[in-house]
Design an enzyme around this catalytic site. Structure first.
Site, PDB file in Angstrom:
ATOM      1  N   HIS A   1       0.840  -1.201   0.000  1.00  0.00           N
ATOM      2  CA  HIS A   1       0.000   0.000   0.000  1.00  0.00           C
ATOM      3  C   HIS A   1       0.872   1.246   0.000  1.00  0.00           C
ATOM      4  CE1 HIS A   1      -4.084  -1.630   1.622  1.00  0.00           C
ATOM      5  NE2 HIS A   1      -3.627  -2.320   0.616  1.00  0.00           N
TER       6      HIS A   1
ATOM      7  N   TYR B   1      -8.865   5.095   8.420  1.00  0.00           N
ATOM      8  CA  TYR B   1      -8.944   5.392   9.849  1.00  0.00           C
ATOM      9  C   TYR B   1     -10.008   6.472  10.015  1.00  0.00           C
ATOM     10  CZ  TYR B   1      -4.437   3.021  10.702  1.00  0.00           C
ATOM     11  OH  TYR B   1      -3.425   2.104  10.818  1.00  0.00           O
TER      12      TYR B   1
ATOM     13  N   PRO C   1      -2.942  -0.278  19.115  1.00  0.00           N
ATOM     14  CA  PRO C   1      -2.778  -0.690  17.713  1.00  0.00           C
ATOM     15  C   PRO C   1      -2.961   0.416  16.681  1.00  0.00           C
ATOM     16  CG  PRO C   1      -4.880  -1.469  18.578  1.00  0.00           C
ATOM     17  CD  PRO C   1      -4.155  -0.865  19.735  1.00  0.00           C
TER      18      PRO C   1
ATOM     19  N   LYS D   1       2.169  -0.374  15.024  1.00  0.00           N
ATOM     20  CA  LYS D   1       3.605  -0.461  15.312  1.00  0.00           C
ATOM     21  C   LYS D   1       4.028  -1.704  16.100  1.00  0.00           C
ATOM     22  CE  LYS D   1       5.023   2.856  13.149  1.00  0.00           C
ATOM     23  NZ  LYS D   1       5.327   2.279  11.894  1.00  0.00           N
TER      24      LYS D   1
ATOM     25  N   TYR E   1       4.531   6.332  10.128  1.00  0.00           N
ATOM     26  CA  TYR E   1       3.703   5.187   9.770  1.00  0.00           C
ATOM     27  C   TYR E   1       4.497   4.149   8.968  1.00  0.00           C
ATOM     28  CZ  TYR E   1      -0.660   2.710   8.905  1.00  0.00           C
ATOM     29  OH  TYR E   1      -1.647   1.759   8.891  1.00  0.00           O
TER      30      TYR E   1
END
Ligand code: APR
Ligand code: PHB
Length: 390
Positions: free
Chosen positions: A72, A201, A292, A296, A384
């Site tokens: 992604h 998200y 979560p 990570k 990220y």
């Protein structure tokens, strides 16, 4: 029994460590208190930093990951009924993430170890670690009805947050830092193609929701819930209804399908320092936990064992303990970066019952900032996909 390295725990940390050590000619024995089936079915996270996917591939453990992992290049943040894309790769010089279940990594590593006929014992019980301050630490355990002692040079505590290794360190040695969050995630695995190509998200007045995936046929979705949520109160229809509300957008539909698994995870931040006591080295969840939201946990565990494998290799080869002595500090720099990032993502996206309108306005302003400022989006993106040098 004897081994150079005794590894407690066959999660991603323990199994990857065993694999990396084997490639350097260092023998280890892995002891796991659950059964193989349990370990191979436990549903866990699924986002790998590119560097971690590369680590597994370069170590010869990524053959299926390379075929089935889904790369992604962005994620989406949703708030105020709009979605905004964070173009991870554009903002990080081309780096990306790979979606591949932790469960699948564990299965791949177990298969490699079993095929190579290397020691990996499931269903051990009464594990305890001894003489950690001596040069000959040992692990006692029961297996197949008999008590055994594994003598080793070093013990690797890869036994997760609830393991025995960290609690075996005498009181007063560790400093502990933690934060509890007043919510959890209710997660499902559903037999339906993901309704979006990238993770979403979502910040919503009813609470956070996340759309993720495992494969072209499997969706992984989460809704924020109470930390002690009773699954019995969540029949499938209620879960989908809540997901529809929190992820829904005009002109887009969330496809529903049979729910294959559901579970509730609590959320916590935790760090124990240092990650070493004598000849015991902690790695992964045994030493630190992140909520979560930043994806990570798994990545940190594998960064730890990469450093531990390098340090042990250098120790055995050159008799230099420099890397082993620096192990804890080196890990903790990355750990604290991830602690901050995970706490920040969690604070940004969840509904806090204690929050007032001022808090809500701050969340929305920050969301608007990270989705409109290149500087702010780049900060999110580099965390990220994984900071290269911490
Ligand atoms: N003896 C032997 N094994 C044990 C013991 C014990 N006393 N206690 C726990 N274990 C095993 C657990 O059954 C588990 O298989 O140790 C393993 C620890 O694995 P994980 O909990 O998966 O931890 P780790 O390998 O550090 O991986 C971290 O897991 O929880 C997720 O989000 C987290 O993705 C991150 C990853
Ligand atoms: C998952 O796919 O399980 C997942 C993805 C992203 C997260 C957490 C979990 O932040």
């Amino acid at each position: 029994m004897r081994a150079q390295v005794g590894i407690v725990g066959a999660g991603p940390a323990g199994l990857t460590l065993a694999h990396l050590l084997h490639r350097e000619g260092i023998e280890s024995v892995v002891l796991e208190d659950r059964g193989r089936e349990h370990v191979e079915q436990r549903l866990r996270a699924g986002v790998l930093e590119q560097a971690i996917a590369d680590l597994l591939v370069d170590a010869g453990a990524g053959e299926r990951l390379r075929r089935e992992g889904i790369v992604h290049h962005g994620i989406e943040l949703q708030f105020d009924s709009e979605r905004h894309r964070i173009p991870l790769s554009d903002l990080t010089g081309g780096r990306a993430i790979v979606v591949y279940g932790q469960t699948e990594i564990v299965k791949d590593l177990i298969r490699l170890r079993v095929d190579a006929d290397l020691p990996l014992l499931f269903d051990v019980s009464d594990v305890s670690v001894h003489d950690l301050e001596s040069e000959r630490p040992s692990i006692r355990f029961s297996h197949d009805g008999g008590e055994q002692i594994l003598e080793c040079d070093v013990v690797a505590g890869c036994d997760g947050y609830h393991g025995v290794c960290r609690p075996s360190i005498p009181a007063g040695v560790l400093s502990e830092f933690s934060r509890e969050y007043p919510f959890g995630w209710l997660g499902i695995l559903a037999a339906v193609p993901p309704s979006n190509d990238e993770l979403v998200y979502s910040h919503h007045e009813r609470g956070f929701a996340l759309l993720s995936l495992r494969s072209p046929e499997l969706s992984r979705l989460y809704v924020q819930c109470r930390p002690d949520e009773d699954l019995a109160e969540w029949p499938d229809a209620r879960i989908w209804e809540e997901l529809q509300l929190r992820l829904g957008l005009e002109g887009w539909t969330l496809a529903e399908g049979p729910i294959l698994e559901k579970g509730v995870t609590g959320m916590r931040s935790y760090v124990a320092e240092p990650m070493r006591f004598g000849r015991l080295f902690l790695a992964g969840d045994a030493a630190h936990i992140v909520p979560p939201t930043g994806a990570k946990g798994l990545n940190l565990a594998l960064h730890d064992v990469r450093l531990l494998a390098e340090a042990l290799t250098s120790w055995y080869r050159s008799d230099s303990s420099e890397l082993l002595d620096g192990y804890s500090d080196a890990c903790l720099r990355r750990v604290w970066r991830a602690e901050h990032f995970s706490w920040w993502m969690t604070s940004l996206l969840h509904r806090f019952d204690s929050a007032d309108d001022f808090d809500l306005k701050l969340q929305l302003s920050q969301l608007r900032y990270v989705t409109s400022s290149i500087a702010a989006a780049t900060s999110l993106a580099e965390n990220y996909v994984g900071i290269e040098r911490v």
